[in-house]
Design a protein around this motif. Sequence first.
Motif, PDB file in Angstrom:
ATOM      1  N   GLU A   1       6.340   2.184  26.040  1.00  0.00           N
ATOM      2  CA  GLU A   1       6.541   0.758  25.782  1.00  0.00           C
ATOM      3  C   GLU A   1       8.023   0.403  25.866  1.00  0.00           C
ATOM      4  O   GLU A   1       8.400  -0.632  26.433  1.00  0.00           O
ATOM      5  CB  GLU A   1       5.989   0.412  24.401  1.00  0.00           C
ATOM      6  CG  GLU A   1       6.113  -1.061  24.044  1.00  0.00           C
ATOM      7  CD  GLU A   1       5.572  -1.354  22.655  1.00  0.00           C
ATOM      8  OE1 GLU A   1       5.876  -2.435  22.130  1.00  0.00           O
ATOM      9  OE2 GLU A   1       4.847  -0.491  22.112  1.00  0.00           O
TER      10      GLU A   1
ATOM     11  N   LEU B   1      -4.672   9.565  18.275  1.00  0.00           N
ATOM     12  CA  LEU B   1      -3.766   8.429  18.434  1.00  0.00           C
ATOM     13  C   LEU B   1      -2.404   8.726  17.813  1.00  0.00           C
ATOM     14  O   LEU B   1      -1.356   8.385  18.388  1.00  0.00           O
ATOM     15  CB  LEU B   1      -4.377   7.187  17.782  1.00  0.00           C
ATOM     16  CG  LEU B   1      -3.564   5.889  17.899  1.00  0.00           C
ATOM     17  CD1 LEU B   1      -3.360   5.524  19.359  1.00  0.00           C
ATOM     18  CD2 LEU B   1      -4.270   4.758  17.155  1.00  0.00           C
ATOM     19  N   TYR B   2      -2.401   9.386  16.650  1.00  0.00           N
ATOM     20  CA  TYR B   2      -1.145   9.749  15.988  1.00  0.00           C
ATOM     21  C   TYR B   2      -0.333  10.703  16.857  1.00  0.00           C
ATOM     22  O   TYR B   2       0.905  10.569  16.968  1.00  0.00           O
ATOM     23  CB  TYR B   2      -1.449  10.390  14.634  1.00  0.00           C
ATOM     24  CG  TYR B   2      -0.221  10.817  13.874  1.00  0.00           C
ATOM     25  CD1 TYR B   2       0.554   9.887  13.182  1.00  0.00           C
ATOM     26  CD2 TYR B   2       0.156  12.163  13.842  1.00  0.00           C
ATOM     27  CE1 TYR B   2       1.690  10.278  12.483  1.00  0.00           C
ATOM     28  CE2 TYR B   2       1.288  12.569  13.153  1.00  0.00           C
ATOM     29  CZ  TYR B   2       2.054  11.624  12.475  1.00  0.00           C
ATOM     30  OH  TYR B   2       3.174  12.019  11.790  1.00  0.00           O
TER      31      TYR B   2
ATOM     32  N   LEU C   1      -7.437   7.441  26.458  1.00  0.00           N
ATOM     33  CA  LEU C   1      -6.144   7.920  25.977  1.00  0.00           C
ATOM     34  C   LEU C   1      -5.756   9.220  26.668  1.00  0.00           C
ATOM     35  O   LEU C   1      -4.604   9.388  27.095  1.00  0.00           O
ATOM     36  CB  LEU C   1      -6.202   8.123  24.463  1.00  0.00           C
ATOM     37  CG  LEU C   1      -4.922   8.631  23.788  1.00  0.00           C
ATOM     38  CD1 LEU C   1      -3.787   7.632  23.971  1.00  0.00           C
ATOM     39  CD2 LEU C   1      -5.168   8.893  22.305  1.00  0.00           C
TER      40      LEU C   1
ATOM     41  N   TRP D   1       1.105   8.740  19.751  1.00  0.00           N
ATOM     42  CA  TRP D   1       1.887   7.553  19.441  1.00  0.00           C
ATOM     43  C   TRP D   1       3.340   7.620  19.933  1.00  0.00           C
ATOM     44  O   TRP D   1       3.852   6.620  20.471  1.00  0.00           O
ATOM     45  CB  TRP D   1       1.854   7.292  17.944  1.00  0.00           C
ATOM     46  CG  TRP D   1       2.455   5.969  17.560  1.00  0.00           C
ATOM     47  CD1 TRP D   1       3.616   5.750  16.885  1.00  0.00           C
ATOM     48  CD2 TRP D   1       1.916   4.678  17.841  1.00  0.00           C
ATOM     49  NE1 TRP D   1       3.842   4.408  16.715  1.00  0.00           N
ATOM     50  CE2 TRP D   1       2.814   3.728  17.305  1.00  0.00           C
ATOM     51  CE3 TRP D   1       0.767   4.230  18.498  1.00  0.00           C
ATOM     52  CZ2 TRP D   1       2.586   2.355  17.409  1.00  0.00           C
ATOM     53  CZ3 TRP D   1       0.545   2.869  18.600  1.00  0.00           C
ATOM     54  CH2 TRP D   1       1.449   1.947  18.064  1.00  0.00           C
ATOM     55  N   PRO D   2       4.048   8.752  19.778  1.00  0.00           N
ATOM     56  CA  PRO D   2       5.428   8.798  20.295  1.00  0.00           C
ATOM     57  C   PRO D   2       5.500   8.511  21.792  1.00  0.00           C
ATOM     58  O   PRO D   2       6.409   7.806  22.245  1.00  0.00           O
ATOM     59  CB  PRO D   2       5.874  10.227  19.979  1.00  0.00           C
ATOM     60  CG  PRO D   2       5.044  10.628  18.805  1.00  0.00           C
ATOM     61  CD  PRO D   2       3.718   9.991  19.045  1.00  0.00           C
TER      62      PRO D   2
ATOM     63  N   LEU E   1       3.318   6.743  23.502  1.00  0.00           N
ATOM     64  CA  LEU E   1       2.989   5.332  23.679  1.00  0.00           C
ATOM     65  C   LEU E   1       4.204   4.448  23.405  1.00  0.00           C
ATOM     66  O   LEU E   1       4.494   3.506  24.156  1.00  0.00           O
ATOM     67  CB  LEU E   1       1.836   4.939  22.751  1.00  0.00           C
ATOM     68  CG  LEU E   1       0.455   5.506  23.085  1.00  0.00           C
ATOM     69  CD1 LEU E   1      -0.503   5.273  21.923  1.00  0.00           C
ATOM     70  CD2 LEU E   1      -0.099   4.865  24.342  1.00  0.00           C
ATOM     71  N   ARG E   2       4.939   4.745  22.324  1.00  0.00           N
ATOM     72  CA  ARG E   2       6.125   3.963  21.993  1.00  0.00           C
ATOM     73  C   ARG E   2       7.209   4.143  23.033  1.00  0.00           C
ATOM     74  O   ARG E   2       7.901   3.187  23.403  1.00  0.00           O
ATOM     75  CB  ARG E   2       6.646   4.375  20.609  1.00  0.00           C
ATOM     76  CG  ARG E   2       5.734   4.000  19.461  1.00  0.00           C
ATOM     77  CD  ARG E   2       5.563   2.492  19.351  1.00  0.00           C
ATOM     78  NE  ARG E   2       6.834   1.817  19.200  1.00  0.00           N
ATOM     79  CZ  ARG E   2       7.441   1.586  18.027  1.00  0.00           C
ATOM     80  NH1 ARG E   2       6.843   1.983  16.905  1.00  0.00           N
ATOM     81  NH2 ARG E   2       8.581   0.942  17.960  1.00  0.00           N
TER      82      ARG E   2
END
Length: 210
Positions: free
Chosen positions: A194, A183-184, A108, A187-188, A190-191
């Motif tokens: 995507e 991960l939290y 990560l 996450w932004p 990662l989104r």
Amino acid sequence: MKLTFPTWLTLARIVMIPVLVLVFYLPYRWTNFAAAGVFILAAVTDWLDGWWARRYQQHSAFGAFLDPVADKMMVAVALFLIVQGHPTPWMAFWAAVIVGREIAVSALREWMAEIGQRATVKVAMIGKIKTTAQMVALACLLYSVSPNRAPTGIWLGEFVFHVGDWLLAIAALLTLWSGGQYLYAAWPALRADEAAAASRTAGARKAGKE
């Protein structure tokens, strides 16, 4: 490339890894003291190289890369030795949780660095608490499960083992908690990546139809 004193300490920690394996399996009664001592010395150098680098501004790119590699290698090897010395399902499970989390978080961080958001997954306080519990647990367990450990009395040996066993479980749970925090935090990104990938795919399909 100039090697700083903290980098030499990190290299010394890597050299200690085969030394740890060797003393763990030596056919002498004092090997449990030696194995725990080597691991404790490695943990001290881990603290010292970071303190020295901050205190005397001796940071380097090579040292920043090598330090976490040395830490993870030492922890992984210690866990493998402990599981071999005390092969129970729970011991293997906690070891798998810790090693698996380290692999996932390293991947990560590498991905976040590629998109320029490495600071998003920086080490939090819970990670430092986890590291402390983990280091104490591994030292206790290396002392307790070495194949040729010296007789130290039933009560003392059982006490040290149970301290290490419980601390390893706590460290594994904190590992999952801190991994969830990483991960939290990521996450932004990662989104967003995507969504960007989906947009690029849609654009390519549209261009192909035209």
